[in-house]
Enzyme design. Structure first.
Site, PDB file in Angstrom:
ATOM      1  N   GLY A   9       0.869  -1.174   0.000  1.00 31.53           N
ATOM      2  CA  GLY A   9       0.000   0.000   0.000  1.00 31.53           C
ATOM      3  C   GLY A   9       0.896   1.211   0.000  1.00 31.53           C
ATOM      4  O   GLY A   9       2.079   1.093   0.328  1.00 31.53           O
ATOM      5  N   CYS A  11       6.135  -5.180   0.774  1.00 27.77           N
ATOM      6  CA  CYS A  11       6.158  -3.723   0.641  1.00 27.77           C
ATOM      7  C   CYS A  11       5.709  -3.056   1.962  1.00 27.77           C
ATOM      8  O   CYS A  11       6.400  -3.169   2.957  1.00 27.77           O
ATOM      9  CB  CYS A  11       5.293  -3.317  -0.555  1.00 27.77           C
ATOM     10  SG  CYS A  11       5.468  -1.594  -0.995  1.00 27.77           S
ATOM     11  N   TYR A  12       4.531  -2.425   1.984  1.00 28.18           N
ATOM     12  CA  TYR A  12       4.069  -1.819   3.244  1.00 28.18           C
ATOM     13  C   TYR A  12       3.995  -2.890   4.336  1.00 28.18           C
ATOM     14  O   TYR A  12       4.338  -2.632   5.498  1.00 28.18           O
ATOM     15  CB  TYR A  12       2.690  -1.167   3.049  1.00 28.18           C
ATOM     16  CG  TYR A  12       2.104  -0.630   4.335  1.00 28.18           C
ATOM     17  CD1 TYR A  12       2.392   0.655   4.761  1.00 28.18           C
ATOM     18  CD2 TYR A  12       1.295  -1.432   5.138  1.00 28.18           C
ATOM     19  CE1 TYR A  12       1.887   1.142   5.958  1.00 28.18           C
ATOM     20  CE2 TYR A  12       0.787  -0.961   6.333  1.00 28.18           C
ATOM     21  CZ  TYR A  12       1.085   0.320   6.742  1.00 28.18           C
ATOM     22  OH  TYR A  12       0.584   0.795   7.935  1.00 28.18           O
ATOM     23  N   HIS A  66       7.983  -6.054  -5.034  1.00 30.06           N
ATOM     24  CA  HIS A  66       6.680  -6.636  -5.386  1.00 30.06           C
ATOM     25  C   HIS A  66       6.849  -7.981  -6.073  1.00 30.06           C
ATOM     26  O   HIS A  66       7.129  -8.039  -7.268  1.00 30.06           O
ATOM     27  CB  HIS A  66       5.904  -5.665  -6.277  1.00 30.06           C
ATOM     28  CG  HIS A  66       5.431  -4.474  -5.527  1.00 30.06           C
ATOM     29  ND1 HIS A  66       4.209  -4.426  -4.919  1.00 30.06           N
ATOM     30  CD2 HIS A  66       6.045  -3.304  -5.228  1.00 30.06           C
ATOM     31  CE1 HIS A  66       4.076  -3.273  -4.293  1.00 30.06           C
ATOM     32  NE2 HIS A  66       5.184  -2.575  -4.468  1.00 30.06           N
ATOM     33  N   GLU A 109       4.536  -9.969  -6.736  1.00 24.84           N
ATOM     34  CA  GLU A 109       3.326 -10.326  -7.486  1.00 24.84           C
ATOM     35  C   GLU A 109       3.290  -9.768  -8.900  1.00 24.84           C
ATOM     36  O   GLU A 109       2.395 -10.111  -9.660  1.00 24.84           O
ATOM     37  CB  GLU A 109       2.088  -9.879  -6.700  1.00 24.84           C
ATOM     38  CG  GLU A 109       1.790  -8.372  -6.720  1.00 24.84           C
ATOM     39  CD  GLU A 109       2.630  -7.544  -5.757  1.00 24.84           C
ATOM     40  OE1 GLU A 109       3.618  -8.080  -5.210  1.00 24.84           O
ATOM     41  OE2 GLU A 109       2.327  -6.365  -5.570  1.00 24.84           O
ATOM     42  N   GLY A 135     -30.087 -14.602 -16.556  1.00 24.68           N
ATOM     43  CA  GLY A 135     -29.805 -15.091 -17.895  1.00 24.68           C
ATOM     44  C   GLY A 135     -28.313 -15.124 -18.146  1.00 24.68           C
ATOM     45  O   GLY A 135     -27.837 -15.773 -19.069  1.00 24.68           O
ATOM     46  N   ASP A 162     -23.287 -16.082 -14.456  1.00 23.83           N
ATOM     47  CA  ASP A 162     -23.116 -16.088 -13.003  1.00 23.83           C
ATOM     48  C   ASP A 162     -24.381 -16.522 -12.261  1.00 23.83           C
ATOM     49  O   ASP A 162     -24.345 -17.409 -11.406  1.00 23.83           O
ATOM     50  CB  ASP A 162     -22.703 -14.699 -12.495  1.00 23.83           C
ATOM     51  CG  ASP A 162     -21.492 -14.163 -13.239  1.00 23.83           C
ATOM     52  OD1 ASP A 162     -20.746 -14.992 -13.789  1.00 23.83           O
ATOM     53  OD2 ASP A 162     -21.307 -12.943 -13.269  1.00 23.83           O
ATOM     54  N   SER A 163     -25.495 -15.874 -12.592  1.00 24.73           N
ATOM     55  CA  SER A 163     -26.696 -16.220 -11.827  1.00 24.73           C
ATOM     56  C   SER A 163     -27.180 -17.624 -12.188  1.00 24.73           C
ATOM     57  O   SER A 163     -27.749 -18.324 -11.352  1.00 24.73           O
ATOM     58  CB  SER A 163     -27.791 -15.175 -12.041  1.00 24.73           C
ATOM     59  OG  SER A 163     -28.141 -15.079 -13.394  1.00 24.73           O
ATOM     60  N   LYS A 181     -14.573 -14.858 -12.979  1.00 24.89           N
ATOM     61  CA  LYS A 181     -15.409 -15.446 -14.023  1.00 24.89           C
ATOM     62  C   LYS A 181     -14.934 -16.828 -14.474  1.00 24.89           C
ATOM     63  O   LYS A 181     -15.736 -17.745 -14.627  1.00 24.89           O
ATOM     64  CB  LYS A 181     -15.413 -14.501 -15.225  1.00 24.89           C
ATOM     65  CG  LYS A 181     -16.488 -14.786 -16.212  1.00 24.89           C
ATOM     66  CD  LYS A 181     -17.774 -14.331 -15.629  1.00 24.89           C
ATOM     67  CE  LYS A 181     -18.894 -14.182 -16.560  1.00 24.89           C
ATOM     68  NZ  LYS A 181     -19.921 -13.318 -15.948  1.00 24.89           N
TER      69      LYS A 181
END
Ligand code: XMP
Length: 584
Positions: free
Chosen positions: A21, A48-49, A135, A137, A188, A191-192, A338
């Protein structure tokens, strides 16, 4: 989890990563963790932070560095063990910090140093506590994933797989729902549909009721397709309600995108309430609401304390937020991306074609009809002189790519519409710029290059289009546009043309999503334009414009121009960031 999470609530986790951060540990209000997490005996990795916080919390000293480091730096290993064991003596990492750890806490040793940062990595192997200033990542850091893997191995969690996660979610659902029953809106979208199937599997048909609300804003043939998909799974508890008139009435004369989302979200709930009343599914009788919200939806709504609001997801309108606080909403997919939702869908036995359907926003075509009662004013765009109605082409900047020499004459014009973008983690609402070319059937590399460079250097533009239907700017004729049955039907036809064309060309699964957008102006009076927005992505958080072959573009453009009411077609060339995937 939020940084203030109590050690008590973390005692069963396999490992803890304290993330980075921009703050300084000395700043008022900077993120703090519960120091007792360091006594749990669980491996902890500060990045990092997080690295600086560890040093500070354990009695070391953090202070502004002599030099602020941003970018690529070489580090050298000193100890050769811990998370760095087996890695080269020297490698390149991505640094981004102002403060640094000046003195190590007791019991720690320096693992790696860079020229400007002596304690670039530290550890206390016995306590399994590690701190890393750079970092790991980001892709620019060499061996970042090796370091992370070593930490994960040290934590020794069960191997993650969708199969094991599916059973984990199953347990979570049973715990959250308790004795209740779930009433679920099925939009539709993928996801749902997956969430509804999952709830059916875990809770059984008697404790779940699905409702498919036909908003009038869905894709062509969609309602039937969804009903058909559930048949082979034996899922019969899905009620279909045609509420299109109600949605059109509620959206009458509304043009502000956030207002549209709020109205659509609220109308969904009104319909759901009316249907649940009719069917006797009351909160007092133990019913709660199910939603197919996934992780990126909550992030972009500003769902976590440290993320900025990009746009309000319709699943997060005020009333839903209130119900969430009262424990009346279950969102079984809220931690998944997703691609994971798709894996889960296949795991649950949903048909491949359904699971791999392009994502479609819950508010459907409602966020793809740009509404306006009058044309917006157009900002100046340097070099000055480009304005709608008075086409005044000017030479492009050198694009640095494309044709030999890199200089071409490309007409560009600011359009009288604005759309949502995301720039520097924040939201923008800016104009679109259209490019015109003699060979207008397909854009070139130079056009795509301009789509990156122009928004980067402009405070008024966040999106760049290429006109597929015209070689030169035409006199723009504005047509007041709102969400009506007529505009939805028009867009639905254009959308169906696109879907058919890319299925035919075998490109459907190569393209992540392909919004088709209706614009409130065309060349002639009463006419409108269509924008094609094909993109590739893995999680919708970032996206790149997908480059369709010329032949496919030509076929789509010609078919769309035959629709009554459309006389111009544009292709959106912009990546996300700076633009978002949808226009609104
Ligand atoms: P953006 O436009 O923010 O879209 O880049 C990211 C993903 O989210 C979808 N999206 C929505 N989905 N309700 C939804 O259910 C919404 O209001 C909404 N807005 C964007 C979008 O289609 C893309 O997949």
């Amino acid at each position: 989890m939020p940084s203030e999470t109590k050690a008590q609530d973390l005692k069963d986790v396999a490992g803890i990563i304290l993330s980075g951060g921009p703050q300084s540990v000395y700043e008022a209000g900077s993120p703090q963790a519960d120091p007792e997490i360091l006594e749990l005996g669980i491996p902890v990795l500060g990045l990092c932070y997080g690295h600086q916080w560890l040093a500070h919390a354990l009695g070391g000293r953090v202070a502004p560095g002599n030099v602020k480091e941003y970018g690529l730096t070489d580090i050298e290993q000193l100890s050769g063990d811990g998370l760095f064991a087996g890695l080269p003596q020297q490698f390149t990492v991505w640094m981004s910090h102002g403060d640094e750890v000046k003195e190590l806490p007791e019991g720690f040793l320096t693992v790696a140093s860079s020229k400007n940062c002596k304690n670039a990595a530290m550890m206390n192997a016995e306590k399994k506590i590690f701190g890393i200033q750079f970092h790991i990542e980001v892709t620019h850091t060499q061996h970042g994933m090796d370091i992370l893997r070593r930490f994960v191995d040290l934590c020794g969690p069960e191997a993650w797989s969708m199969k094991s996660y599916a059973s984990h979610i199953g347990e979570e659902i049973l715990r959250e729902v308790g004795e209740k029953k779930v009433f679920m809106l099925v939009s539709g979208g993928v996801d749902s549909t997956v969430a509804f199937t999952l709830l059916n599997k875990v809770l059984g048909e008697d404790r779940v009721q699905g409702l498919l609300v036909d908003t009038g804003l869905m894709r062509k043939g969609e309602v039937t397709a969804i009903q058909k998909a559930f048949e082979p799974l034996g899922i019969k508890n899905l009620q279909v309600e045609d509420a299109s008139e109600r949605f059109f009435a509620a959206l009458k004369d509304v043009y502000e995108p956030e207002a549209k989302r709020a109205i659509i979200g609220r109308t969904f709930l009104d319909v759901q309430r009316a249907v649940s009343e009719r069917m006797g599914l009351r909160i007092e009788d133990g019913w709660m609401l199910g939603q197919g919200t996934i992780y990126p939806d909550t992030i972009e709504t500003g769902g976590t304390k440290n993320s900025d609001k990009i746009k309000t997801h319709h699943n997060r309108v005020e009333l839903v937020q209130q119900m969430i606080e009262e424990g009346l909403v279950i969102e079984p997919l809220k931690e998944l991306y997703k691609d994971e939702v798709r894996q889960l869908g296949e795991e649950l036995g949903l048909p491949h074609e359904l699971v791999w359907r392009h994502p479609f926003p819950g508010p459907g075509l409602g966020v793809r009809i740009l509404c306006a009662s009058a044309s917006t004013s157009i900002p100046a765009f340097a070099p000055a002189g480009a304005s709608v109605g008075k086409p005044s082409p000017f030479p492009a900047h050198s694009t640095g790519s494309g044709q030999a020499g890199g200089r071409e004459n490309i007409d560009r014009v600011v359009l009288p519409v604005r759309s949502v973008g995301v720039q520097g983690d924040g939201r923008t609402y800016r104009h679109a710029l259209a490019l015109f070319a003699e060979d207008h059937e397909c854009p070139t590399d130079s056009h795509y290059a301009l789509a990156s460079s122009i928004p980067n250097g402009s405070k008024t533009i966040n999106r760049v289009l290429f006109c597929l239907s015209h070689a030169k700017l035409f006199e723009i004729s504005f047509t007041p546009t709102f969400i009506t049955k007529e505009s939805a039907d028009l867009l639905r036809e254009a959308d169906a043309i696109v879907t058919d064309a890319i299925r035919e060309a075998n490109l459907y699964e190569k393209i992540w999503q392909f919004p088709v957008v209706l614009l409130p102006f065309g060349e002639k009076e009463g006419m409108r334009s269509i924008i094609l927005r094909p993109i590739e992505s893995t999680d919708a958080m970032t996206a790149a414009a997908y480059r369709l072959p010329k032949e496919v573009l030509r076929r789509i453009t010609q078919a769309i121009l035959k629709l009554r009411g459309i006389d111009a077609v544009f292709l959106d060339l912009t990546n996300k960031p700076p633009a978002t995937i949808e226009w609104e």
